[in-house]
Design a protein around this motif. Structure first.
Motif, PDB file in Angstrom:
ATOM      1  N   ARG A   1      67.309 123.495 -17.792  1.00 58.30           N
ATOM      2  CA  ARG A   1      67.314 122.041 -17.579  1.00 58.30           C
ATOM      3  C   ARG A   1      68.734 121.598 -17.279  1.00 58.30           C
ATOM      4  N   GLU A   2      68.870 120.754 -16.276  1.00 55.81           N
ATOM      5  CA  GLU A   2      70.176 120.166 -15.989  1.00 55.81           C
ATOM      6  C   GLU A   2      69.952 118.769 -15.452  1.00 55.81           C
ATOM      7  N   THR A   3      70.967 117.948 -15.560  1.00 56.70           N
ATOM      8  CA  THR A   3      70.901 116.597 -15.028  1.00 56.70           C
ATOM      9  C   THR A   3      71.871 116.498 -13.868  1.00 56.70           C
ATOM     10  N   ASN A   4      71.351 116.087 -12.723  1.00 50.42           N
ATOM     11  CA  ASN A   4      72.178 115.847 -11.536  1.00 50.42           C
ATOM     12  C   ASN A   4      72.264 114.353 -11.315  1.00 50.42           C
ATOM     13  N   TYR A   5      73.452 113.873 -10.990  1.00 46.79           N
ATOM     14  CA  TYR A   5      73.660 112.451 -10.754  1.00 46.79           C
ATOM     15  C   TYR A   5      73.874 112.221  -9.259  1.00 46.79           C
ATOM     16  N   PHE A   6      73.017 111.390  -8.677  1.00 50.36           N
ATOM     17  CA  PHE A   6      73.165 111.003  -7.277  1.00 50.36           C
ATOM     18  C   PHE A   6      73.834 109.627  -7.240  1.00 50.36           C
ATOM     19  N   LYS A   7      74.927 109.529  -6.491  1.00 43.22           N
ATOM     20  CA  LYS A   7      75.684 108.284  -6.405  1.00 43.22           C
ATOM     21  C   LYS A   7      75.092 107.297  -5.413  1.00 43.22           C
TER      22      LYS A   7
ATOM     23  N   GLU B   1      57.354 111.212 -12.713  1.00 48.43           N
ATOM     24  CA  GLU B   1      56.514 112.320 -12.286  1.00 48.43           C
ATOM     25  C   GLU B   1      57.385 113.524 -11.974  1.00 48.43           C
ATOM     26  N   MET B   2      56.807 114.704 -12.158  1.00 50.05           N
ATOM     27  CA  MET B   2      57.500 115.949 -11.874  1.00 50.05           C
ATOM     28  C   MET B   2      57.039 116.419 -10.497  1.00 50.05           C
ATOM     29  N   VAL B   3      58.008 116.635  -9.602  1.00 53.60           N
ATOM     30  CA  VAL B   3      57.704 117.042  -8.238  1.00 53.60           C
ATOM     31  C   VAL B   3      58.338 118.404  -7.977  1.00 53.60           C
ATOM     32  N   SER B   4      57.545 119.324  -7.465  1.00 56.92           N
ATOM     33  CA  SER B   4      58.056 120.639  -7.106  1.00 56.92           C
ATOM     34  C   SER B   4      58.849 120.523  -5.809  1.00 56.92           C
ATOM     35  N   ILE B   5      60.053 121.079  -5.800  1.00 60.49           N
ATOM     36  CA  ILE B   5      60.926 121.004  -4.628  1.00 60.49           C
ATOM     37  C   ILE B   5      61.526 122.372  -4.340  1.00 60.49           C
ATOM     38  N   SER B   6      62.081 122.506  -3.181  1.00 63.22           N
ATOM     39  CA  SER B   6      62.799 123.719  -2.820  1.00 63.22           C
ATOM     40  C   SER B   6      64.240 123.595  -3.322  1.00 63.22           C
ATOM     41  N   SER B   7      64.788 124.693  -3.809  1.00 59.26           N
ATOM     42  CA  SER B   7      66.182 124.662  -4.253  1.00 59.26           C
ATOM     43  C   SER B   7      67.113 124.382  -3.068  1.00 59.26           C
ATOM     44  N   VAL B   8      66.718 124.789  -1.875  1.00 59.81           N
ATOM     45  CA  VAL B   8      67.513 124.512  -0.665  1.00 59.81           C
ATOM     46  C   VAL B   8      67.504 123.011  -0.369  1.00 59.81           C
ATOM     47  N   ASP B   9      66.341 122.365  -0.489  1.00 61.95           N
ATOM     48  CA  ASP B   9      66.260 120.918  -0.266  1.00 61.95           C
ATOM     49  C   ASP B   9      67.097 120.154  -1.288  1.00 61.95           C
ATOM     50  N   LEU B  10      67.115 120.633  -2.533  1.00 58.31           N
ATOM     51  CA  LEU B  10      67.945 120.010  -3.566  1.00 58.31           C
ATOM     52  C   LEU B  10      69.421 120.138  -3.198  1.00 58.31           C
ATOM     53  N   SER B  11      69.837 121.318  -2.800  1.00 58.99           N
ATOM     54  CA  SER B  11      71.237 121.534  -2.404  1.00 58.99           C
ATOM     55  C   SER B  11      71.621 120.649  -1.227  1.00 58.99           C
ATOM     56  N   ASN B  12      70.725 120.534  -0.244  1.00 59.74           N
ATOM     57  CA  ASN B  12      70.996 119.682   0.922  1.00 59.74           C
ATOM     58  C   ASN B  12      71.140 118.219   0.518  1.00 59.74           C
ATOM     59  N   ALA B  13      70.284 117.739  -0.385  1.00 56.21           N
ATOM     60  CA  ALA B  13      70.372 116.352  -0.852  1.00 56.21           C
ATOM     61  C   ALA B  13      71.683 116.118  -1.598  1.00 56.21           C
ATOM     62  N   GLN B  14      72.106 117.086  -2.402  1.00 52.49           N
ATOM     63  CA  GLN B  14      73.372 116.963  -3.131  1.00 52.49           C
ATOM     64  C   GLN B  14      74.556 116.947  -2.167  1.00 52.49           C
ATOM     65  N   LEU B  15      74.503 117.766  -1.140  1.00 57.17           N
ATOM     66  CA  LEU B  15      75.563 117.792  -0.123  1.00 57.17           C
ATOM     67  C   LEU B  15      75.665 116.462   0.608  1.00 57.17           C
ATOM     68  N   ARG B  16      74.500 115.919   1.027  1.00 53.90           N
ATOM     69  CA  ARG B  16      74.501 114.624   1.723  1.00 53.90           C
ATOM     70  C   ARG B  16      75.064 113.533   0.821  1.00 53.90           C
ATOM     71  N   ASP B  17      74.724 113.572  -0.469  1.00 50.96           N
ATOM     72  CA  ASP B  17      75.223 112.577  -1.412  1.00 50.96           C
ATOM     73  C   ASP B  17      76.741 112.694  -1.565  1.00 50.96           C
ATOM     74  N   ALA B  18      77.242 113.909  -1.652  1.00 51.81           N
ATOM     75  CA  ALA B  18      78.683 114.112  -1.804  1.00 51.81           C
ATOM     76  C   ALA B  18      79.432 113.650  -0.545  1.00 51.81           C
ATOM     77  N   ARG B  19      78.871 113.928   0.607  1.00 50.34           N
ATOM     78  CA  ARG B  19      79.501 113.490   1.860  1.00 50.34           C
ATOM     79  C   ARG B  19      79.500 111.972   1.971  1.00 50.34           C
ATOM     80  N   ALA B  20      78.397 111.336   1.559  1.00 51.86           N
ATOM     81  CA  ALA B  20      78.317 109.876   1.622  1.00 51.86           C
ATOM     82  C   ALA B  20      79.333 109.241   0.673  1.00 51.86           C
ATOM     83  N   ALA B  21      79.571 109.876  -0.464  1.00 53.23           N
ATOM     84  CA  ALA B  21      80.541 109.352  -1.424  1.00 53.23           C
ATOM     85  C   ALA B  21      81.975 109.460  -0.895  1.00 53.23           C
TER      86      ALA B  21
END
Length: 91
Positions: free
Chosen positions: A7-13, A67-87
């Motif tokens: 379990r981990e918590t990711n923060y999207f800005k 709700e719990m949604v099954s996702i791809s680890s690649v899609d998660l990484s891509n979303a985190q990258l886009r968030d970091a770039r936007a910040a």
């Protein structure tokens, strides 16, 4: 086969979208659950990722339901990258 859940918590800005989720998700903390299974037969413990899930606010809900949604680890990484770039983007 032995399994474990990380379990981990990711923060999207920024608000974000992710493959497999048909709506814009608000900025904030998101709990990520990763199930891993032990690879047997090795002389040291080694795990492989089996599934990744994200806890998101329930769609069209006026309560605090999630709700719990099954996702791809690649899609998660891509979303985190886009968030970091936007910040980092000054515009």
């Amino acid at each position: 086969m032995a399994t474990r859940t990380r379990r981990e918590t990711n923060y999207f800005k920024n608000p974000f979208k992710m493959q497999g989720i048909d709506r814009l998700l608000p900025a904030g903390p998101y709990e990520i659950l990763t199930d891993e299974e032990l690879i047997e037969g090795l002389s040291f413990p080694c795990y492989r990722r089996v599934s990744t899930m994200i806890m998101v606010p329930a769609a069209a809900s006026c309560t605090a339901a999630i709700e719990m949604v099954s996702i791809s680890s690649v899609d998660l990484s891509n979303a985190q990258l886009r968030d970091a770039r936007a910040a980092c983007d000054p515009s």
